[in-house]
Design an enzyme around this catalytic site. Sequence first.
Site, PDB file in Angstrom:
ATOM      1  CB  SER A   1      -0.952   0.010   1.197  1.00 50.07           C
ATOM      2  OG  SER A   1      -2.044  -0.850   0.967  1.00 50.07           O
TER       3      SER A   1
ATOM      4  CE  LYS B   1      -4.587   2.043  -0.330  1.00 50.23           C
ATOM      5  NZ  LYS B   1      -3.916   0.744  -0.233  1.00 50.23           N
TER       6      LYS B   1
ATOM      7  CB  SER C   1      -4.232   1.589   4.013  1.00 55.25           C
ATOM      8  OG  SER C   1      -3.408   1.103   2.967  1.00 55.25           O
TER       9      SER C   1
END
Length: 498
Positions: free
Chosen positions: A138, A141, A331
């Site tokens: 993640s 992102k 997230s």
Amino acid sequence: MTKTTGREQPHGPRSPRPGSVKQGSRKPWPLAVAALILLVLAVPGALLVAPGFLGPDAPGPTPAPPAWQQAPATLPAPQVLAPLQPSAQVPAQPAVTAQVDPVLKTDGGGTFTGMVQDALTGQVLFDRGGAEGRVPASNLKLLTAVAALRTLGPDHRFTTKVVQGPAAGQVVLVGGGDVLLAAGESQPEQVMGHAGLATLAALTVEALQAAGTTGDVKVLVDDSLFTGPALNPAWQSGDVEAGEIAPLYPLALNSARFDPAVTTGPRPQDAAMAAAEEFAGRLRAAGAGVGLTVAAGVERSPGAAQANTAVLAGVESATVAEQVNLMLQVSDNYLAETLGRMAGAATGRPGSNDGATAVVKAELAAAGIPSDAVTLVDVCGLAMGNQVSARQFAEVVRAITTGADTRLRAALDGFPVGGLSGTLGTRYGDATTSGGAGLVRAKTGTLNTVLALSGYVVDADGRLLVFSFIGNGLAPGAAGNKEALDRAAAALAGCGCR
């Protein structure tokens, strides 16, 4: 002869009996004694009874509270970090390496790569395989945040609207990219639920009334803004079944969750239809008292709404900056994929996975970060096929914190804070990592064999440092790996490395 009784006789004076004393000649001292006794007894009684008639005694002066309980005469200066000074000393590379290298150890297999840079100058202070492509989880992102802020702008909002349908008696709910819709009223102070379907329904009823519409109304839904497969084939079926992600649509309730408070488990598999059915129910309730009825069932619109179609009502989402910050804090995979598609559409690309990956990679290069070696197969980081280096992540954090494009500063609030917020809220609590609590600000990344941490910290000398640490091939569930990341970041926070 008259009979007498035991009562006194009223007739005639009675003669004194022998030995008696006449009344007028009695001695007064027994009466005085009796009176004195009564007085002695009466005074305490009066003291006991008097408060009942007079009320309690007036309270005495209240003593002043201790100094620590008193309101301050002046407000103290806010306790904040001092402004960053470019004159603060840059840490020495050997000293930083000596602090980070020993603690960045894997637990049970796999490897960590990492990069630490001075934020203002870009000087490399620690480099362990920093140029090597890695599965970033993640942390990806962060790249999506940069693309969304550069293409859409921090203040942009997505509109969910209702337009006249292609036939009489029809209205079309048009998805405009807001997947954080609430079922109820709009909540302007919130990011999730900033726009509400109950509010949209009430506004639609007002518009229909103004147009003289009565009778039955049919609701259609237009979700044509997104194209291509709703589910990325690179995502593992187990992740979809576990609710890590769901099919992508340009409108959804609660980031495609049944309940905004429940962020795990099954999700709607057709978020657009679920939102449209909720809207139809709200429209039915709002129109019941004014002669409007809503037909059962919702259908997809046969085509995209035309640009010149009359708009009946609309509600706007939270800003892109606010959505980016929510995405980074918790997230949110679904929100990340949506922002990627919206960034693609804003630049003339399709609102698809291909459009999203293309725009993220292009905006990375446009921000001055070399992206030739970057491989993207999604924009949330759930896929194992992504490849990004620790150096590229450190450069992304540099661009956000100190780069020339000030639009990227809007992402700063989204970085979780060690021990305090978001996905770092429960970390930095033990003796080996607590030095980073409240100081480390970083995006986490977690997959089965992947852990990552990329962010920034101000060191003990007041120098802003950016970092990225990425572990691949790790033993699943090994607790020591997260601790290694946190220890490395905490070491930077305490570094007066000269």
